[in-house]
Write a protein that holds these residues in place. Structure first.
Motif, PDB file in Angstrom:
ATOM      1  N   UNK A  17       0.852  -1.181   0.000  1.00  0.00           N
ATOM      2  CA  UNK A  17       0.000   0.000   0.000  1.00  0.00           C
ATOM      3  C   UNK A  17       0.889   1.232   0.000  1.00  0.00           C
ATOM      4  N   UNK A  18       0.368   2.328  -0.534  1.00  0.00           N
ATOM      5  CA  UNK A  18       1.172   3.547  -0.552  1.00  0.00           C
ATOM      6  C   UNK A  18       1.446   4.012   0.871  1.00  0.00           C
ATOM      7  N   UNK A  22       6.406   0.067   5.113  1.00  0.00           N
ATOM      8  CA  UNK A  22       7.463  -0.093   4.114  1.00  0.00           C
ATOM      9  C   UNK A  22       7.750   1.229   3.402  1.00  0.00           C
ATOM     10  N   UNK A  23       6.703   1.999   3.099  1.00  0.00           N
ATOM     11  CA  UNK A  23       6.904   3.297   2.455  1.00  0.00           C
ATOM     12  C   UNK A  23       7.619   4.258   3.392  1.00  0.00           C
ATOM     13  N   UNK A  24       7.241   4.250   4.668  1.00  0.00           N
ATOM     14  CA  UNK A  24       7.908   5.118   5.641  1.00  0.00           C
ATOM     15  C   UNK A  24       9.393   4.758   5.734  1.00  0.00           C
ATOM     16  N   UNK A  25       9.683   3.456   5.778  1.00  0.00           N
ATOM     17  CA  UNK A  25      11.080   3.028   5.860  1.00  0.00           C
ATOM     18  C   UNK A  25      11.853   3.457   4.614  1.00  0.00           C
ATOM     19  N   UNK A  26      11.224   3.340   3.452  1.00  0.00           N
ATOM     20  CA  UNK A  26      11.874   3.734   2.208  1.00  0.00           C
ATOM     21  C   UNK A  26      12.120   5.242   2.195  1.00  0.00           C
ATOM     22  N   UNK A  71      15.162  -1.716  -3.738  1.00  0.00           N
ATOM     23  CA  UNK A  71      14.127  -1.932  -2.716  1.00  0.00           C
ATOM     24  C   UNK A  71      12.934  -2.672  -3.303  1.00  0.00           C
ATOM     25  N   UNK A  72      12.478  -2.248  -4.477  1.00  0.00           N
ATOM     26  CA  UNK A  72      11.313  -2.877  -5.096  1.00  0.00           C
ATOM     27  C   UNK A  72      11.559  -4.345  -5.424  1.00  0.00           C
ATOM     28  N   UNK A  73      12.795  -4.703  -5.731  1.00  0.00           N
ATOM     29  CA  UNK A  73      13.101  -6.076  -6.102  1.00  0.00           C
ATOM     30  C   UNK A  73      13.415  -6.953  -4.896  1.00  0.00           C
ATOM     31  N   UNK A 112       7.107   7.448  -6.621  1.00  0.00           N
ATOM     32  CA  UNK A 112       7.672   6.213  -7.167  1.00  0.00           C
ATOM     33  C   UNK A 112       6.971   4.975  -6.617  1.00  0.00           C
ATOM     34  N   UNK A 113       6.591   5.013  -5.347  1.00  0.00           N
ATOM     35  CA  UNK A 113       5.836   3.893  -4.775  1.00  0.00           C
ATOM     36  C   UNK A 113       4.497   3.743  -5.488  1.00  0.00           C
ATOM     37  N   UNK A 114       3.833   4.840  -5.744  1.00  0.00           N
ATOM     38  CA  UNK A 114       2.549   4.796  -6.457  1.00  0.00           C
ATOM     39  C   UNK A 114       2.736   4.221  -7.861  1.00  0.00           C
TER      40      UNK A 114
END
Length: 390
Positions: A230-231, A235-239, A340-342, A275-277
């Motif tokens: 989810x946006x 995980x998004x906060x960590x990124x 990160x995405x991979x 980028x997450x979106x």
């Protein structure tokens, strides 16, 4: 000559860490060695790079960031991953505070325990299964590294500001003492520690283990990401924290930066969220690329377009973007987001599998004694053996 030498060394410090995901131990040790000798190389050629301390910390955090992301890809131990996550972000916060305050003792309070803990894990993985090591032992390992290795090292380098070469030249009697200490450690490992090690789980190997079969293709990663990401998520906060704070550290190295620390961090955070979106939208269409290099190239082009749009928007309100710095941050951001995405879905799949409760054990069915309960398989009422439960 000095500028060319600087570019070669910096290039090495950017390229070598990219091998850490596939060859964790040798690549990290190579990055560590280059970190230790780069200043010596500069001095040998009579070159003194300006702002060396900030440059060094920025390059350190780059290869440590790649190492942390490679741990998401490769590590199979949930307790070890919990410990290394804390150690990494603790050090990252310390380097940011050092840049903000320029107080060298901050680096003693926030030592780089992450690096040696990563090496310790990879040494274990050479021949044993790290997943069989308890959380208590991983914490004790981190504490031992913190207290007995990193605190003295950080004090020596950043508080006392001593140099090993100069110290040995001033006190040559230290050389035989160091030789005896190293020999004693080697003998202790060989004759005390080695016989007490458990039996090896597999043959020695330094390359990273293969990815889980359920997460070794782009389509499988897309399926996991579209179902679980989810946006607005941890995980998004960590990124955001990883990339935003790293870019903030580099902001103290790059010349010509005009933005404040807050503006830089907020701008990078906005790019990370966008980028997450985009990553989510691509995953839901099962359109991710198999090749990491191709995915990185597409990500760079995408963020270059976003930077052009941001520059156009700022100019309408009387602002602008330093193009050179923006391009550097765009490439750095693209690289870390691609990794990160991979790698993060691989870790999430492994940890989800470990968190599932084991299936209940099937109790073997044996003929029961007289008076057995209805669920037992005993003799029938007519004295004939009961049929097996299918």
């Amino acid at each position: 000559m000095g500028t060319l030498l600087f570019l070669v060394v910096v290039g090495g410090r950017f390229v070598i860490p990219l091998f850490i995901p596939r060859f964790p131990l040798p690549a990290l040790v190579a990055a560590l060695v280059l970190d230790g000798v780069d200043q010596t190389i500069f001095q040998a050629f009579g070159y003194d790079p300006p702002g060396y301390q900030s440059y060094d910390k920025a390059m350190d955090m780059f290869y440590l960031s790649v190492a942390y992301l490679s741990a998401l890809r490769n590590w199979t131990s949930r307790p070890a991953l919990q410990v290394v996550r804390f150690l990494f972000f603790y050090r990252l916060a310390g380097v940011v505070l050092f840049e903000l305050t320029e107080w060298r003792a901050v680096l003693l309070i926030f030592p780089n325990t992450f690096e040696y803990f990563f090496i310790a894990y990879e040494i274990v993985r050479l021949g044993w299964d790290p997943a069989r090591v308890s959380l208590r032992r991983w914490v004790l390992t981190a504490a031992a590294i913190w207290i007995f290795i990193k605190l003295p090292q950080e004090w020596w380098i950043h508080v006392a500001q001593l140099d090993v070469t100069d110290t040995l030249a001033a006190y040559p009697w230290l050389i035989p003492i160091l030789v005896l200490v190293v020999a004693g450690l080697a003998l202790g490992i060989r004759f005390w520690l080695w016989p007490r090690l458990p039996q090896r789980a597999w043959s020695w190997h330094v390359a990273a283990d293969p990815l889980p079969t359920e997460m070794d293709t782009a389509a499988e990663r897309d399926a996991w990401v579209s179902a679980h990401w989810r946006v607005l998520s941890a995980a998004t906060v960590e990124k955001v924290m990883l990339i935003g704070l790293l870019c903030l550290i580099y902001g103290y190295v790059l010349p010509g930066r005009r933005s404040s620390d807050l503006e830089l961090f907020v701008g990078v955070a906005a790019f990370v969220v966008i980028n997450v979106m985009i990553s989510l939208a691509v995953a839901r269409r099962t359109a991710s690329l198999e090749s990491a290099l191709a995915a990185f190239g597409v990500r760079v082009l995408l963020n270059a377009g976003l930077l052009l749009a941001a520059d156009w928007l700022l100019r309408r309100f009387g602002g602008d973007i330093n193009t050179g710095i923006a391009q550097f941050f765009g490439v750095l951001l693209s690289l870390l987001i691609t990794l990160d995405d991979r790698f993060r879905p691989v870790s999430q799949v492994r940890m989800a599998a470990q968190s599932r409760p084991d299936p209940p054990a099937v109790r073997p069915v044996f003929p029961g004694p007289a008076g057995a309960t209805a669920g037992d398989s005993g003799p029938g009422a007519d004295g004939t053996p009961a049929k097996d439960v299918q």
